[in-house]
Scaffold this motif. Structure first.
Motif, mmCIF file in Angstrom:
data_model
loop_
_atom_site.group_PDB
_atom_site.id
_atom_site.type_symbol
_atom_site.label_atom_id
_atom_site.label_comp_id
_atom_site.label_asym_id
_atom_site.label_seq_id
_atom_site.Cartn_x
_atom_site.Cartn_y
_atom_site.Cartn_z
ATOM 1 N N ARG A 170 3.355 13.953 0.215
ATOM 2 C CA ARG A 170 4.616 14.134 0.960
ATOM 3 C C ARG A 170 5.445 12.854 1.021
ATOM 4 O O ARG A 170 6.607 12.893 1.395
ATOM 5 N N LEU A 171 4.820 11.696 0.723
ATOM 6 C CA LEU A 171 5.594 10.450 0.841
ATOM 7 C C LEU A 171 6.151 10.096 -0.532
ATOM 8 O O LEU A 171 5.510 10.354 -1.551
ATOM 9 N N ARG A 214 -10.165 7.689 -6.328
ATOM 10 C CA ARG A 214 -9.097 8.414 -5.600
ATOM 11 C C ARG A 214 -7.907 7.459 -5.432
ATOM 12 O O ARG A 214 -8.074 6.292 -5.087
ATOM 13 N N ALA A 257 -5.436 7.360 -3.302
ATOM 14 C CA ALA A 257 -4.875 7.116 -1.950
ATOM 15 C C ALA A 257 -3.373 7.325 -1.963
ATOM 16 O O ALA A 257 -2.609 6.468 -1.488
ATOM 17 N N VAL A 258 -2.957 8.446 -2.547
ATOM 18 C CA VAL A 258 -1.512 8.718 -2.595
ATOM 19 C C VAL A 258 -1.259 10.021 -1.850
ATOM 20 O O VAL A 258 -1.928 11.029 -2.105
ATOM 21 N N ARG A 259 -0.330 9.991 -0.894
ATOM 22 C CA ARG A 259 -0.079 11.193 -0.092
ATOM 23 C C ARG A 259 1.119 11.923 -0.722
ATOM 24 O O ARG A 259 2.198 11.337 -0.865
ATOM 25 N N GLU A 291 8.203 4.695 -0.551
ATOM 26 C CA GLU A 291 7.629 4.612 0.801
ATOM 27 C C GLU A 291 6.161 4.208 0.736
ATOM 28 O O GLU A 291 5.681 3.393 1.531
ATOM 29 N N PHE A 296 4.704 0.899 2.406
ATOM 30 C CA PHE A 296 3.671 0.994 3.439
ATOM 31 C C PHE A 296 2.532 0.016 3.142
ATOM 32 O O PHE A 296 2.119 -0.764 4.007
#
Lengths: 221, 253, 52, 208
Positions: free
Chosen positions: D93-94, D87, D89-91, D98, D102
Motif C-alpha cells: 500500500r505504500l 523477504r 519488507a515492502v508493504r 514513501e 521511511f
C-alpha cells in the motif's frame, strides 16, 4: 524523534489507506452496540441502565479485533527483523505502533459513541461521562493489546490467542470504565473510578512498550 | 550437549542441566508421593470424623478443608510460575522454563477445583452456586489467565523460544493480578454492599484448624510431587523432540 | 459416617469432585510420563534415561 | 561520483561459532573474518544453514556457542549492519518513495537521498508508484535501495540476486564495488557467482 514520527505516520497511512480497517472496526463497534436491543428487547429504561456497559463492551471487542494488524503483517514481510536492526530502539517503534493503534482503533469509536448513545437511549450527561471514560480507558486497552499482539506475533495462529490472553488483564479497565460512568456508587465513587482508570492507562502505556519490545526480540530470536 | 566437566560444579548449575536435574530429583518423588497420600488420608479422616461442625456454618465448614487449600494453591502455583519466569529471563536457567511450563496446567486445575468447591460451599451459604463475590470473581479471572498461558504455550512450535515469551507474559500477568484483585473487590463492594461472611478468619477454633493445616500441607506436597513429575516428563519430551527432529534430518544422533 | 446435617449432599459432592479432579490430574501426569518415556526408548536415546 | 562517506577500517569476525535454531545445530565451530573492503560468498547446499549463519552474523539470531564481533567500530556509530533477507519488507500500500523515506528516517539518512538511491538501482521513474504494483525483481531492487539510503559498513545479503534480471546483476555488482571501495564489507549467501574482486568463498557443509 523523527524515527518515532516516521513509524507513527507510516502506521496511520497504512490504516487510513484503502486496505486499512478503520471503517471496519468502526462498523463493528456500532453493530455490536446496535444488536443488543434485538437481544434484550427495546425497553428504553433497561437499555439506558446498561448502555454504558454496552458501549464499553463494544469498544473493548472492536479494539481486540484490530489487534492482529499491529505486528503480524510486519512479522510476515520481514519488517519486524529490520526494526530490530534500526537506529530507532524497538521500544520506540512499539510505542509508536500502540499510539497509532489507539488513534485508528479507539478514537473513531469515541467519535461514533454519540450515535450509539442515541440508539441505547442514553441521556446527554451520561454520554459526556462515557466519552471521558472512554478517552481515559482506551489507551490502557491499546497498551495491553500491544503486549498481547507482541507476545503472539511469533506463533503460527497467534491471531486467535491475543484477545483471550489480554481479556483478563483488561478486566480492571472495564470495571473502572463503567464504574466511572454509572452513578451507582454515588458521585465520589464515580470520580474515584475515573482516577483509577487514568492511573491504569498511564501505567499500561508506560510499561507495555518495554514488555512488548522484549517479547518481539525474544520471539524472533 | 556435552557436559563440561568443570571440577567444582556448584549446586546451582548442577541443577541447571536438565539431565542432571532428573537424576538429582528422581529419588524425591516416591517419598513425596507417600507423604502426600498419608497426609491426604489423615486430612480426610480428620475432616469427617474428628472435627465438630462449625457453630455458624454447621457442617459445610468441611468443604472449607478442600476449598482453602485449592484456593491457596491457585495463588501459590502462579507465584512459582512467576519466580520461574524470572529464572528464565534473568538467569536463563533451563530448568526454569521447564518448571514454568509444568506448573501452568497444574495451576489451572487447582484454580478450577477452587471454583468448584467455592460454588458448592456457596450453595448452602448464599443459596446459589455462583455469587459475584470479590474473591470468587478474582479466582475466575485467575483461571482465565492460567488457561490463556496454557494456550500460549501450545501456540508455539519451538518450545525454547516460547519459554522467554511466555515468561514475559507471566510477569505481566503477575503485575496485573493485584490490580485485578483490587478492582474486583472495589467492584463487588460497589454492587453488593453486604459484606460476605469471612470464613477463614483467624478466630477459627483449634479443632477446625488441624484438618485445615493437614489438608493444606497435603495439597501443597501433592503439587510439589506433580510438579517434579511433570518437569521430568517435559525434559524427556524435549529430548524426544530433538531426537525426532534430528532423525528427520537423517543424521546420526 | 457421622451425621452431616441437611447440606450433606454438597459436602459429599465437594469431596467427590475434588478427589476425582486430583485422581484425573495424577493419572494424566503419570500417563504422560510413561508415554514420553516409551517414545524416548523407541527413539533409542543414546544417553541412557536422560543422563547426558 | 557522488560523495561517499568512507567507513573507518573494521573487521567482522566469528570465532568458534555454532549456529542453529532452538535445539537443532546447523553449523558448528565456524570461524571466519572479513576485513574492510573485502567480501565473503557463502556457498552450501540447501539447508546447510547459510541463512541461519547470516542471521546470526546480523545479530538477529543468538549464536548457540561462540560469538560474532565487529572490531574497529567506534561506539557512537550506532547499528552497523544491514540485513537483506528473502523477504523484501515492502508493504504493497505504500509508494516506493514513501518506503525509502521511511527507512531513511528509521535508520538515519546517512546515505544517498531517496531519488539517488532509486536511480542507482534503476527504478527511479517508479518513485510515486505503490509498491504493490512492482514486479518481484523491482521489489528486490527496492530492498537493495534501502541499503543505500542509510550508510552502514556491514552488508549481510541473503540471495540478493533472487528475481533479478541480467541488468539487475550488473547493478548489484556495481553497488558492491562501490560499497567495498568506500571501506564497507559484505557477506552474501548466494548460488550465483558475484563477479566482484575481493570476494572469497566460504563453503558450509552439512553440520560437521
Amino acid at each position: 524523534m523523527s524515527g518515532f514520527l516516521a513509524v507513527l505516520r507510516r502506521e496511520l497511512r497504512l490504516a487510513l489507506r484503502g486496505g486499512g480497517e478503520v471503517l471496519t472496526l468502526l462498523l463493528f463497534f456500532v453493530i455490536v452496540g446496535a444488536i443488543v436491543p434485538f437481544a434484550v428487547g427495546p425497553d428504553k429504561a433497561l437499555l439506558a441502565r446498561i448502555a454504558p456497559g454496552i458501549v464499553w463492551i463494544a469498544a473493548f471487542l472492536s479494539m481486540l479485533l484490530g489487534l492482529d494488524r499491529l505486528f503480524r503483517p510486519d512479522g510476515e514481510d520481514g519488517t519486524l527483523s529490520l526494526y530490530r536492526l534500526a537506529d530507532l530502539p524497538l521500544v520506540a517503534v512499539v510505542a509508536a505502533k500502540v499510539i497509532a493503534h489507539w488513534l485508528t482503533a479507539a478514537l473513531p469509536l469515541i467519535v461514533a459513541s454519540p450515535f450509539l448513545a442515541l440508539l441505547l437511549a442514553m441521556d446527554g450527561e451520561t454520554l459526556l461521562r462515557t466519552i471521558v471514560s472512554l478517552l481515559l480507558g482506551t489507551p490502557a486497552l491499546a497498551a495491553f493489546g500491544g503486549i498481547g499482539a507482541a507476545v503472539t506475533v511469533a506463533t503460527r495462529r497467534g491471531g486467535l490467542i491475543a484477545p483471550i490472553l489480554i481479556a483478563p488483564l483488561c478486566v480492571p479497565v472495564l470495571i473502572f470504565g463503567v464504574g466511572a460512568i454509572s452513578p451507582l456508587g454515588g458521585p465520589d465513587q464515580a470520580s474515584a473510578a475515573m482516577l483509577f482508570l487514568a492511573a491504569l492507562s498511564l501505567m499500561a502505556l508506560a510499561l507495555s512498550p518495554f514488555a512488548a519490545a522484549l517479547a518481539i526480540d525474544w520471539g524472533e530470536d | 550437549m556435552s557436559i563440561e566437566t568443570s571440577p567444582k560444579q556448584s549446586w546451582w548449575n548442577r541443577l541447571a542441566h536438565p539431565g542432571q536435574f532428573v537424576i538429582w530429583t528422581r529419588p524425591f518423588i516416591l517419598p513425596l508421593a507417600i507423604l502426600t497420600a498419608v497426609l491426604l488420608a489423615l486430612g480426610v479422616w480428620f475432616a469427617f470424623f474428628n472435627s465438630p461442625a462449625d457453630y455458624q456454618m454447621g457442617d459445610t465448614v468441611r468443604i472449607m478443608y478442600v476449598h482453602v487449600p485449592t484456593a491457596w494453591l491457585s495463588q501459590f502455583v502462579y507465584a512459582t510460575m512467576a519466580v520461574s519466569a524470572l529464572g528464565t529471563l534473568v538467569w536463563r536457567h533451563p530448568m526454569a522454563d521447564v518448571s514454568m511450563k509444568a506448573a501452568a496446567p497444574l495451576g489451572a486445575a487447582f484454580t478450577a477445583m477452587a471454583l468448584f468447591t467455592g460454588a458448592l460451599w456457596g450453595r448452602p451459604t448464599w443459596g446459589t452456586f455462583w455469587e459475584w463475590d470479590g474473591r470468587m470473581t478474582s479466582t475466575l479471572v485467575m483461571l482465565f489467565i492460567y488457561l490463556g498461558i496454557v494456550a500460549l504455550w501450545r501456540a508455539f512450535d519451538d518450545q525454547l523460544r516460547a519459554a522467554r515469551v511466555v515468561a514475559i507474559f507471566t510477569l505481566v500477568g503477575a503485575v496485573n493480578i493485584p490490580i485485578i484483585k483490587f478492582s474486583v473487590d472495589w467492584w463487588s463492594t460497589l454492587h453488593q454492599p453486604s459484606s460476605v461472611f469471612r470464613a477463614d478468619g483467624p478466630t477459627m477454633p483449634g479443632s477446625i484448624l488441624t484438618p485445615l493445616f493437614i489438608m493444606f500441607f497435603a495439597f501443597t506436597f501433592l503439587f510439589a510431587t506433580l510438579q517434579l513429575l511433570a518437569m521430568h516428563t517435559e525434559v524427556k519430551r524435549r529430548r524426544v523432540m530433538t531426537l525426532e527432529r534430528r532423525a528427520a534430518r537423517g543424521e546420526a544422533a | 459416617m457421622i451425621e452431616l446435617g441437611q447440606h450433606a449432599q454438597f459436602i459429599i459432592w465437594a469431596y467427590v469432585g475434588v478427589f476425582a479432579g486430583l485422581l484425573a490430574l495424577v493419572s494424566w501426569t503419570l500417563l504422560d510420563a510413561r508415554r514420553t518415556q516409551r517414545r524416548l526408548e523407541a527413539l533409542g536415546d543414546p544417553r541412557r534415561d536422560g543422563k547426558s | 561520483m557522488t560523495h561517499r562517506q568512507v567507513f573507518s577500517p573494521l573487521r567482522l569476525t566469528a570465532r568458534a561459532l555454532s549456529v542453529g535454531r532452538g535445539e537443532t545445530v546447523l553449523g558448528r565451530d565456524i570461524a571466519l573474518g572479513v576485513a574492510s573492503g573485502g567480501g565473503l560468498l557463502l556457498r552450501g547446499a540447501n539447508g546447510a544453514g547459510k541463512s541461519t549463519l547470516l542471521l546470526t552474523l546480523a545479530g538477529l539470531l543468538a549464536p548457540l556457542e561462540g560469538d560474532v564481533l565487529i572490531e574497529g567500530l567506534d561506539e557512537d556509530f550506532g547499528p552497523a549492519r544491514h540485513y537483506c533477507g528473502h523477504r523484501n519488507a515492502v508493504r504493497p500500500r505504500l509508494t516506493v518513495g514513501e518506503t525509502l523515506d521511511f527507512w531513511a528516517a528509521i535508520n538515519g539518512a546517512s546515505g544517498l537521498s531517496t531519488a539517488e538511491a532509486l536511480e542507482k538501482v534503476g527504478i527511479a521513474r517508479l518513485g510515486g508508484v505503490d509498491a504493490g504494483y512492482l514486479s518481484a525483481g523491482q521489489q528486490r531492487r527496492l530492498a537493495l535501495a534501502r541499503l543505500l539510503v542509510s550508510a552502514r559498513p556491514v552488508w549481510l545479503l541473503d540471495e540478493p540476486t533472487a528475481a533479478l534480471d541480467a541488468e539487475g546483476h550488473r547493478l548489484l555488482a556495481a553497488l558492491l564495488r562501490d560499497h567495498l571501495a568506500s571501506g564497507g564489507l559484505a557477506v552474501i549467501a548466494t548460488h550465483d557467482d558475484i563477479v566482484v574482486d575481493g570476494f572469497e568463498t566460504f563453503t558450509l557443509g552439512v553440520a560437521a
